[in-house]
Design an enzyme around this catalytic site. Sequence first.
Site, PDB file in Angstrom:
ATOM      1  N   LYS A 293       6.005   9.172   6.413  1.00  0.00           N
ATOM      2  CA  LYS A 293       5.512   9.970   7.546  1.00  0.00           C
ATOM      3  C   LYS A 293       6.495  11.126   7.702  1.00  0.00           C
ATOM      4  O   LYS A 293       7.705  10.912   7.580  1.00  0.00           O
ATOM      5  CB  LYS A 293       5.473   9.095   8.803  1.00  0.00           C
ATOM      6  CG  LYS A 293       4.873   9.785  10.016  1.00  0.00           C
ATOM      7  CD  LYS A 293       4.731   8.783  11.163  1.00  0.00           C
ATOM      8  CE  LYS A 293       4.282   9.461  12.425  1.00  0.00           C
ATOM      9  NZ  LYS A 293       4.169   8.512  13.546  1.00  0.00           N
TER      10      LYS A 293
ATOM     11  N   ASP B  54      -3.783   8.765  14.692  1.00  0.00           N
ATOM     12  CA  ASP B  54      -4.293   7.419  14.345  1.00  0.00           C
ATOM     13  C   ASP B  54      -5.728   7.213  14.840  1.00  0.00           C
ATOM     14  O   ASP B  54      -6.050   6.189  15.465  1.00  0.00           O
ATOM     15  CB  ASP B  54      -3.383   6.310  14.921  1.00  0.00           C
ATOM     16  CG  ASP B  54      -1.996   6.303  14.283  1.00  0.00           C
ATOM     17  OD1 ASP B  54      -1.846   6.785  13.144  1.00  0.00           O
ATOM     18  OD2 ASP B  54      -1.056   5.810  14.940  1.00  0.00           O
TER      19      ASP B  54
ATOM     20  N   ASP C  33       4.904  -8.148  16.848  1.00  0.00           N
ATOM     21  CA  ASP C  33       3.557  -8.166  17.452  1.00  0.00           C
ATOM     22  C   ASP C  33       3.212  -9.603  17.811  1.00  0.00           C
ATOM     23  O   ASP C  33       2.422  -9.866  18.716  1.00  0.00           O
ATOM     24  CB  ASP C  33       2.474  -7.709  16.464  1.00  0.00           C
ATOM     25  CG  ASP C  33       2.630  -6.278  16.011  1.00  0.00           C
ATOM     26  OD1 ASP C  33       3.316  -5.511  16.695  1.00  0.00           O
ATOM     27  OD2 ASP C  33       2.060  -5.930  14.943  1.00  0.00           O
TER      28      ASP C  33
ATOM     29  N   GLU D 186       5.748   3.221   3.256  1.00  0.00           N
ATOM     30  CA  GLU D 186       4.850   4.151   3.969  1.00  0.00           C
ATOM     31  C   GLU D 186       5.626   5.370   4.458  1.00  0.00           C
ATOM     32  O   GLU D 186       6.609   5.245   5.187  1.00  0.00           O
ATOM     33  CB  GLU D 186       4.222   3.414   5.160  1.00  0.00           C
ATOM     34  CG  GLU D 186       3.335   4.305   6.019  1.00  0.00           C
ATOM     35  CD  GLU D 186       2.664   3.544   7.150  1.00  0.00           C
ATOM     36  OE1 GLU D 186       2.685   2.287   7.141  1.00  0.00           O
ATOM     37  OE2 GLU D 186       2.128   4.214   8.045  1.00  0.00           O
TER      38      GLU D 186
ATOM     39  N   HIS E 165      -0.661  10.486   8.313  1.00  0.00           N
ATOM     40  CA  HIS E 165       0.682  10.936   7.942  1.00  0.00           C
ATOM     41  C   HIS E 165       0.648  12.013   6.863  1.00  0.00           C
ATOM     42  O   HIS E 165       1.531  12.875   6.827  1.00  0.00           O
ATOM     43  CB  HIS E 165       1.529   9.742   7.500  1.00  0.00           C
ATOM     44  CG  HIS E 165       1.691   8.703   8.569  1.00  0.00           C
ATOM     45  ND1 HIS E 165       2.406   7.556   8.395  1.00  0.00           N
ATOM     46  CD2 HIS E 165       1.218   8.667   9.855  1.00  0.00           C
ATOM     47  CE1 HIS E 165       2.370   6.831   9.514  1.00  0.00           C
ATOM     48  NE2 HIS E 165       1.648   7.498  10.406  1.00  0.00           N
TER      49      HIS E 165
ATOM     50  N   ASP F 280      -3.407   2.743   4.616  1.00  0.00           N
ATOM     51  CA  ASP F 280      -3.637   2.839   6.061  1.00  0.00           C
ATOM     52  C   ASP F 280      -4.703   3.908   6.296  1.00  0.00           C
ATOM     53  O   ASP F 280      -4.431   5.121   6.226  1.00  0.00           O
ATOM     54  CB  ASP F 280      -2.341   3.229   6.795  1.00  0.00           C
ATOM     55  CG  ASP F 280      -1.443   2.026   7.039  1.00  0.00           C
ATOM     56  OD1 ASP F 280      -1.803   0.903   6.618  1.00  0.00           O
ATOM     57  OD2 ASP F 280      -0.376   2.207   7.661  1.00  0.00           O
TER      58      ASP F 280
ATOM     59  N   ASP G 178       0.812  12.242  15.595  1.00  0.00           N
ATOM     60  CA  ASP G 178       0.165  11.187  14.798  1.00  0.00           C
ATOM     61  C   ASP G 178      -0.963  10.571  15.620  1.00  0.00           C
ATOM     62  O   ASP G 178      -0.724   9.733  16.487  1.00  0.00           O
ATOM     63  CB  ASP G 178       1.232  10.143  14.457  1.00  0.00           C
ATOM     64  CG  ASP G 178       0.719   9.052  13.546  1.00  0.00           C
ATOM     65  OD1 ASP G 178      -0.318   9.243  12.888  1.00  0.00           O
ATOM     66  OD2 ASP G 178       1.374   7.998  13.493  1.00  0.00           O
TER      67      ASP G 178
ATOM     68  N   HIS H  19       3.201  -6.937  12.625  1.00  0.00           N
ATOM     69  CA  HIS H  19       4.656  -6.801  12.632  1.00  0.00           C
ATOM     70  C   HIS H  19       5.223  -8.115  13.152  1.00  0.00           C
ATOM     71  O   HIS H  19       4.583  -8.771  13.974  1.00  0.00           O
ATOM     72  CB  HIS H  19       5.117  -5.731  13.622  1.00  0.00           C
ATOM     73  CG  HIS H  19       4.702  -4.339  13.293  1.00  0.00           C
ATOM     74  ND1 HIS H  19       3.520  -3.808  13.696  1.00  0.00           N
ATOM     75  CD2 HIS H  19       5.346  -3.373  12.616  1.00  0.00           C
ATOM     76  CE1 HIS H  19       3.434  -2.564  13.281  1.00  0.00           C
ATOM     77  NE2 HIS H  19       4.533  -2.260  12.609  1.00  0.00           N
TER      78      HIS H  19
ATOM     79  N   GLU I 120      -0.913   6.768   4.437  1.00  0.00           N
ATOM     80  CA  GLU I 120      -1.738   6.795   5.651  1.00  0.00           C
ATOM     81  C   GLU I 120      -2.363   8.179   5.803  1.00  0.00           C
ATOM     82  O   GLU I 120      -1.666   9.192   5.733  1.00  0.00           O
ATOM     83  CB  GLU I 120      -0.889   6.460   6.887  1.00  0.00           C
ATOM     84  CG  GLU I 120      -1.704   6.641   8.162  1.00  0.00           C
ATOM     85  CD  GLU I 120      -1.006   6.203   9.439  1.00  0.00           C
ATOM     86  OE1 GLU I 120      -0.383   5.130   9.431  1.00  0.00           O
ATOM     87  OE2 GLU I 120      -1.119   6.942  10.436  1.00  0.00           O
TER      88      GLU I 120
ATOM     89  N   MET J 257      -1.066  -8.826   4.833  1.00  0.00           N
ATOM     90  CA  MET J 257       0.136  -7.982   4.899  1.00  0.00           C
ATOM     91  C   MET J 257       0.960  -8.306   6.145  1.00  0.00           C
ATOM     92  O   MET J 257       0.413  -8.542   7.216  1.00  0.00           O
ATOM     93  CB  MET J 257      -0.300  -6.508   4.929  1.00  0.00           C
ATOM     94  CG  MET J 257       0.822  -5.497   4.967  1.00  0.00           C
ATOM     95  SD  MET J 257       1.466  -5.162   6.623  1.00  0.00           S
ATOM     96  CE  MET J 257       0.486  -3.749   7.101  1.00  0.00           C
TER      97      MET J 257
ATOM     98  N   ASP K 218      -5.226   1.542  10.192  1.00  0.00           N
ATOM     99  CA  ASP K 218      -4.051   1.686  11.060  1.00  0.00           C
ATOM    100  C   ASP K 218      -4.385   2.748  12.096  1.00  0.00           C
ATOM    101  O   ASP K 218      -4.036   3.914  11.951  1.00  0.00           O
ATOM    102  CB  ASP K 218      -2.817   2.087  10.246  1.00  0.00           C
ATOM    103  CG  ASP K 218      -1.571   2.108  11.120  1.00  0.00           C
ATOM    104  OD1 ASP K 218      -1.665   1.633  12.272  1.00  0.00           O
ATOM    105  OD2 ASP K 218      -0.527   2.604  10.679  1.00  0.00           O
TER     106      ASP K 218
HETATM  107  C1  GLT Z   1       3.314   2.037  13.551  1.00  0.00           C
HETATM  108  C2  GLT Z   1       3.134   3.230  12.657  1.00  0.00           C
HETATM  109  C3  GLT Z   1       2.232   2.930  11.520  1.00  0.00           C
HETATM  110  C4  GLT Z   1       2.797   1.914  10.583  1.00  0.00           C
HETATM  111  C5  GLT Z   1       2.913   0.594  11.214  1.00  0.00           C
HETATM  112  C6  GLT Z   1       3.565  -0.362  10.244  1.00  0.00           C
HETATM  113  S1  GLT Z   1       3.719   0.644  12.705  1.00  0.00           S
HETATM  114  O1  GLT Z   1       2.164   1.788  14.291  1.00  0.00           O
HETATM  115  O2  GLT Z   1       2.609   4.287  13.425  1.00  0.00           O
HETATM  116  O3  GLT Z   1       1.893   4.064  10.808  1.00  0.00           O
HETATM  117  O4  GLT Z   1       1.889   1.762   9.510  1.00  0.00           O
HETATM  118  O5  GLT Z   1       4.918  -0.514  10.484  1.00  0.00           O
HETATM  119 MN    MN Z   2       0.011   6.988  12.036  1.00  0.00          MN
HETATM  120 MN    MN Z   3       0.570   3.409   9.177  1.00  0.00          MN
END
Ligand code: GLT
Ligand code: MN
Ligand code: MN
Length: 393
Positions: free
Chosen positions: A185, A259, A59, A183, A222, A247, A257, A56, A219, A90, A293
């Site tokens: 969510k 991750d 970041d 993306e 998501h 992702d 979420d 980002h 993702e 990216m 991600d």
């Molecule tokens: C953030 C989010 C991710 C996105 C990122 C890209 S930022 O961490 O939870 O799912 O992919 O903006």
């Molecule tokens: Mn996520």
């Molecule tokens: Mn993501």
Amino acid sequence: MSDSFDPTPDDRFTFGLWTVGNPGADPFGPRVRPSISPTEIVAGLAKVGAYGVNLHDNDLVPFGASAAERDRIVADFKQACEDHGLAVPMATTNLFSHPVFRDGAFTSSNPKVRAYAIQKVMRSIETGIELGAKINVFWGGREGLETDAAKDTRDAIKWYRECLDFLCAWTKDQGWEQKFALEAKPNEPRSEIFLPTTGHMLHFIETLEHSEMCGVNPETAHENMPGLSMVHAVAQAMEVDKLFHIDLNAQKIGRYDQDLRFGSEDVKGAFFLVRLLEGTGGYAPYTGPLHFDSHAYRTEDIDGVWDFARGSMRTYKILAAKAKVFDADPEVQQLLAATHADPDGVAGLMNSYSGSNAAAISDMAHDPEAMAAVGHRYERLDQIAMEHLLGVR
Ligand code: GLT
Ligand code: MN
Ligand code: MN
């Protein structure tokens, strides 16, 4: 120990600065790990065999940094990537952390905030281009609401479209060839996020002025949060050439979420996803970057973070090897051939309309009871997949 599942840059694995750099804070407790600087992350990723690093804008360059500071930081980072042979495929824009975006960025009811969001993305695309990025991800984390009293969702979607159309046109105007990957969510941090699934995004993209520039960035977490299939989301995107980025991570259905490390939940889902991406089932493979991600458990120290990164990539490669063997398995091929068989050439009557095909279908003699009586042997097929996955076949 080193084996054929150890990653190399040829595997196209990427991580975000925010992923391995995640310090383990959550809404109930502060960070548990020290910060790793962007240049240290680059060195660490190169060491574990990644291909690239994504970021980002904030970041890398702190919010509000001066132009001179920004130039120095970007130049140092670029040098570190070159020194370590890491690509930056990216770049994305943080349109969610600063309080100015508390009611959305592209969908804020305040036109000035929308203009500010566009400006922030312009700067971020410029940085991405300086670093060699060809893909820009758009995650609209704050594009949503808690109460429908706030705005009409039709307005929000219209503003979202205006901003993306504007940014596509501006990017083209600069003579740059960039891809935008949207993306989805469903919720978190907002109660409802607009365009909550990859399916919603795919439809929205078709309404954009420069839809050819726009695709999706699905993702795993998501799609899985509301219990949807990541495999189907990705397949639908691939079927219309809209899988611009991905992702990869893991998630338990119905939770926040998470991750999690790729493949660490729903191993079978991860297996069928990798099989799809690798094209071992017959279609062309996905050839873009394979981005993770995700982040290490909050229990981990820095060593655990690198265990997490290595584990993500190894699991992908192990599943890719399993997918290859599964699709080459004679019993799998035989079972699939049986369910897909077309001895009378009926499929050809349906793949394009003509009067004669319509007449042939209309006149066709069917025996629904006989068709209904045939078992599909998917229990056997799935068990074969399980036995490959469990390592006994
Ligand atoms: C953030 C989010 C991710 C996105 C990122 C890209 S930022 O961490 O939870 O799912 O992919 O903006
Ligand atoms: Mn996520
Ligand atoms: Mn993501």
